[in-house]
Every structure is written in structure tokens, then in C-alpha cells.
Enzyme design. Structure first.
Site, PDB file in Angstrom:
ATOM      1  N   ARG A  54      -0.186   5.995  -2.111  1.00 56.26           N
ATOM      2  CA  ARG A  54       0.107   6.252  -3.497  1.00 56.26           C
ATOM      3  C   ARG A  54       0.889   5.102  -4.131  1.00 56.26           C
ATOM      4  NH1 ARG A  54       2.517  12.066  -2.167  1.00 56.26           N
ATOM      5  NH2 ARG A  54       2.097  11.331  -0.063  1.00 56.26           N
ATOM      6  N   GLY A  55       1.413   4.219  -3.274  1.00 56.35           N
ATOM      7  CA  GLY A  55       2.332   3.173  -3.742  1.00 56.35           C
ATOM      8  C   GLY A  55       1.792   2.251  -4.826  1.00 56.35           C
ATOM      9  N   GLU A 109      -2.443  -3.664  -3.497  1.00 60.40           N
ATOM     10  CA  GLU A 109      -1.422  -3.015  -2.669  1.00 60.40           C
ATOM     11  C   GLU A 109      -0.045  -3.223  -3.292  1.00 60.40           C
ATOM     12  OE1 GLU A 109      -0.427  -0.834  -0.894  1.00 60.40           O
ATOM     13  OE2 GLU A 109      -0.686  -1.277   1.233  1.00 60.40           O
ATOM     14  N   ASP A 110       0.839  -2.258  -3.071  1.00 59.86           N
ATOM     15  CA  ASP A 110       2.182  -2.369  -3.641  1.00 59.86           C
ATOM     16  C   ASP A 110       3.024  -3.413  -2.932  1.00 59.86           C
ATOM     17  OD1 ASP A 110       2.278  -0.835  -1.312  1.00 59.86           O
ATOM     18  OD2 ASP A 110       3.548   0.750  -2.131  1.00 59.86           O
ATOM     19  N   ASP A 113       4.617  -5.642   4.229  1.00 61.79           N
ATOM     20  CA  ASP A 113       5.855  -5.701   5.004  1.00 61.79           C
ATOM     21  C   ASP A 113       5.510  -6.351   6.357  1.00 61.79           C
ATOM     22  OD1 ASP A 113       8.440  -5.112   5.828  1.00 61.79           O
ATOM     23  OD2 ASP A 113       8.067  -2.999   6.188  1.00 61.79           O
ATOM     24  N   THR A 114       5.285  -5.571   7.408  1.00 58.18           N
ATOM     25  CA  THR A 114       4.870  -6.169   8.687  1.00 58.18           C
ATOM     26  C   THR A 114       3.452  -6.738   8.588  1.00 58.18           C
ATOM     27  OG1 THR A 114       3.907  -4.120   9.523  1.00 58.18           O
ATOM     28  CG2 THR A 114       6.247  -4.494   9.988  1.00 58.18           C
ATOM     29  N   GLY A 115       2.639  -6.169   7.704  1.00 59.89           N
ATOM     30  CA  GLY A 115       1.266  -6.625   7.515  1.00 59.89           C
ATOM     31  C   GLY A 115       0.236  -5.766   8.233  1.00 59.89           C
ATOM     32  N   LEU A 118      -2.144  -3.593   5.762  1.00 62.11           N
ATOM     33  CA  LEU A 118      -3.137  -4.361   4.999  1.00 62.11           C
ATOM     34  C   LEU A 118      -4.163  -5.011   5.934  1.00 62.11           C
ATOM     35  CD1 LEU A 118      -3.987  -5.050   2.154  1.00 62.11           C
ATOM     36  CD2 LEU A 118      -2.382  -6.950   2.157  1.00 62.11           C
ATOM     37  N   LYS A 141       7.059  -8.942   1.349  1.00 58.19           N
ATOM     38  CA  LYS A 141       8.323  -8.956   2.101  1.00 58.19           C
ATOM     39  C   LYS A 141       8.131  -9.878   3.308  1.00 58.19           C
ATOM     40  CE  LYS A 141      10.334  -4.672   2.379  1.00 58.19           C
ATOM     41  NZ  LYS A 141      10.764  -3.460   3.131  1.00 58.19           N
ATOM     42  N   PHE A 163      14.904  -2.671   1.378  1.00 56.08           N
ATOM     43  CA  PHE A 163      14.015  -1.528   1.182  1.00 56.08           C
ATOM     44  C   PHE A 163      13.995  -1.242  -0.316  1.00 56.08           C
ATOM     45  CE2 PHE A 163      12.272   2.633   0.915  1.00 56.08           C
ATOM     46  CZ  PHE A 163      11.268   2.571   1.867  1.00 56.08           C
ATOM     47  N   ASP A 170       8.163   4.331  -3.053  1.00 61.89           N
ATOM     48  CA  ASP A 170       9.016   5.494  -2.862  1.00 61.89           C
ATOM     49  C   ASP A 170       9.971   5.344  -1.690  1.00 61.89           C
ATOM     50  OD1 ASP A 170       6.969   5.690  -0.790  1.00 61.89           O
ATOM     51  OD2 ASP A 170       7.768   7.687  -0.421  1.00 61.89           O
ATOM     52  N   ARG A 176       9.279   6.910  -7.400  1.00 61.60           N
ATOM     53  CA  ARG A 176       8.040   6.224  -7.773  1.00 61.60           C
ATOM     54  C   ARG A 176       7.968   5.989  -9.277  1.00 61.60           C
ATOM     55  NH1 ARG A 176       4.511   6.098  -3.313  1.00 61.60           N
ATOM     56  NH2 ARG A 176       4.541   7.916  -1.970  1.00 61.60           N
TER      57      ARG A 176
HETATM   58  P1  IMP Z   1       3.282  -2.761   6.609  1.00 63.84           P
HETATM   59  O1  IMP Z   1       2.129  -2.234   7.385  1.00 63.84           O
HETATM   60  O2  IMP Z   1       4.517  -2.873   7.457  1.00 63.84           O
HETATM   61  O3  IMP Z   1       2.977  -4.065   5.901  1.00 63.84           O
HETATM   62  O4  IMP Z   1       3.675  -1.656   5.553  1.00 63.84           O
HETATM   63  C1  IMP Z   1       3.164  -1.615   4.283  1.00 63.84           C
HETATM   64  C2  IMP Z   1       3.388  -0.265   3.656  1.00 63.84           C
HETATM   65  O5  IMP Z   1       4.670   0.267   3.964  1.00 63.84           O
HETATM   66  C3  IMP Z   1       3.345  -0.394   2.146  1.00 63.84           C
HETATM   67  O6  IMP Z   1       2.056  -0.136   1.666  1.00 63.84           O
HETATM   68  C4  IMP Z   1       4.349   0.627   1.686  1.00 63.84           C
HETATM   69  O7  IMP Z   1       3.683   1.861   1.486  1.00 63.84           O
HETATM   70  C5  IMP Z   1       5.324   0.754   2.823  1.00 63.84           C
HETATM   71  N1  IMP Z   1       6.550  -0.044   2.598  1.00 63.84           N
HETATM   72  C6  IMP Z   1       6.911  -1.172   3.217  1.00 63.84           C
HETATM   73  N2  IMP Z   1       8.089  -1.637   2.765  1.00 63.84           N
HETATM   74  C7  IMP Z   1       8.492  -0.778   1.809  1.00 63.84           C
HETATM   75  C8  IMP Z   1       9.633  -0.721   0.926  1.00 63.84           C
HETATM   76  O8  IMP Z   1      10.551  -1.579   0.922  1.00 63.84           O
HETATM   77  N3  IMP Z   1       9.677   0.331   0.074  1.00 63.84           N
HETATM   78  C9  IMP Z   1       8.711   1.295   0.028  1.00 63.84           C
HETATM   79  N4  IMP Z   1       7.619   1.271   0.812  1.00 63.84           N
HETATM   80  C10 IMP Z   1       7.510   0.250   1.706  1.00 63.84           C
HETATM   81 MG    MG Z   2       1.368   1.553   0.683  1.00 61.22          MG
END
Ligand code: IMP
Ligand code: MG
Length: 190
Positions: A54-55, A109-110, A113-115, A118, A141, A163, A170, A176
Site C-alpha cells: 500500500r506504500g 515503489e515508495d 531499503d535492503t532491496g 524490489l 535508503k 525509519f 506507514d 500513511r
Molecule cells: P526492502 O525489501 O528491505 O527493500 O523493503 C522495502 C519495503 O519495506 C518498502 O516497500 C516498505 O514497504 C518497507 N519499508 C522499508 N523501510 C521503511 C521505512 O523507513 N518506513 C516505512 N516502510 C519501510
Molecule cells: Mg512497500
């Protein structure tokens, strides 16, 4: 009535105005790139924006209105942050309605983070043989990246591991509907 209690927000990182300006720039860049890439094909095969729920709901809604080419829109939900203890646990919770085969796909995508999330979405959509696949994230990030993911469009690159909430993002489903992006205060984290 404020949406967040003042002590829940540490600081506003990106204001509503900053986000709107940046989204407009991204829209112009994407418009120009797809014009170059597709030429007249744009009319027969408009690109499809894939918003990650939903982000990316709010980002997608603003971005597509800043893109001045014909487009279609679809949405996808993958397992969300916090439910995922390891990358292998990511899965599709709500799939696309449309086929992306032979389509020009723009994933919206919003935040990356770790990737892992995506990377998983790219792999899933690439297996469906799109004509092209691009990625657009509002927030990158970067310091937390574990797997490298090609990013075509980035709204803002964050140099700190905050964060963040707001503009679709959210914490425990809250915040949100803030129209800015803020760093959540440790007081708000339970
Ligand atoms: P990744 O797989 O670690 O890149 O996570 C990505 C997903 O984690 C994003 O699509 C967000 O939904 C969530 N996420 C990562 N960091 C944050 C944050 O700082 N605030 C809110 N949601 C986050
Ligand atoms: Mg997301």
C-alpha cells in the site's frame, strides 16, 4: 486535528512542497525518456505503471499525473515489511490484474531499503517477459542495501538509516495520510 501527535515525529525530512516539486521533475524525466524509447509506439502500446500497495499508493497517484504520455495503471501487493524474516519469505499477496507480457513496465515503489522486495518484484515481472522494465522509487535508503537493484528513477536518496513515515509510508499501518515524509520518533515505536 493533527494526524500525528507532535512527540511522534522527530523531524520532517521532505515537506509536501519538496515532494511535489520532485515528483513533477520525475514525471518530466519519465515522459521524456519514454518518448525517446517508444516514439509513436506509445499510442499502440502505452507503458503500464505498477504501483506497489500500500506504500506507493499516494506516490503512484501523484506521479502518473506528472507523466504526460498515455499510460495504464495496475497494482500489486507483496508481503510487507515486518512479516518478512528472511528474503525467501517474500510473496505476492495481490497480483496484477493485467498481463505485462510485451508491455513497457514501470514499477513504482515508495522506498527501497535492503532491496529484497524490489529485487523479488523485478524477478517476478521479468519472468512474464515485458517489453521493458524500469523502476521508480520515491526514497532510496541506500546505507541499508543488501542486494543491488537497478533503479531508473529516484526521488530522494537518504544518507541515514531513518525509519520514515508519511506520504503513503506507514508504521503499524499509521501515518500513511501525512502529506510529508518524517522520521518517526523512538517514542512512537512500540
Ligand atoms: P526492502 O525489501 O528491505 O527493500 O523493503 C522495502 C519495503 O519495506 C518498502 O516497500 C516498505 O514497504 C518497507 N519499508 C522499508 N523501510 C521503511 C521505512 O523507513 N518506513 C516505512 N516502510 C519501510
Ligand atoms: Mg512497500
Amino acid at each position: 486535528m493533527p494526524i500525528a501527535k507532535p512527540d511522534e515525529i522527530d523531524k520532517v525530512l521532505y515537506t509536501h512542497e519538496q515532494i511535489q516539486d520532485r515528483v513533477k521533475e520525475l514525471g518530466q524525466q519519465i515522459t521524456s525518456d519514454y518518448h525517446k524509447l517508444l516514439g509513436n509506439e506509445i499510442w499502440d502500446r502505452p507503458p503500464i505503471a505498477v504501483g506497489m500497495l500500500r506504500g506507493a499508493l499516494i506516490f503512484t497517484a501523484d506521479l502518473i499525473r506528472a507523466i504526460e504520455i498515455p499510460m495504464t495503471i495496475d497494482f500489486m501487493t507483496v508481503s510487507s515489511y515486518g512479516n518478512q524474516t528472511e528474503p525467501g519469505a517474500i510473496k505476492v499477496l495481490k497480483d496484477l490484474t493485467e498481463s505485462v507480457a510485451h508491455r513497457h513496465v514501470l514499477i513504482v515503489e515508495d522506498i527501497i531499503d535492503t532491496g529484497h522486495q524490489l529485487a523479488y518484484v523485478r524477478k517476478t515481472l521479468l519472468a512474464r517477459e515485458p517489453a521493458s522494465l524500469k523502476t521508480c522509487v520515491l526514497l532510496d535508503k541506500a546505507p541499508r542495501r543488501e542486494v543491488s537493484v537497478p533503479l531508473d528513477y529516484v526521488g530522494f536518496k537518504m544518507d541515514k538509516d531513518y525509519f520514515v513515515v508519511g506520504y503513503g509510508l506507514d508504521y503499524a499501518e499509521r501515518y500513511r495520510n501525512l502529506n510529508y515524509v518524517a522520521n518517526l520518533s523512538p517514542k512512537a515505536i512500540k
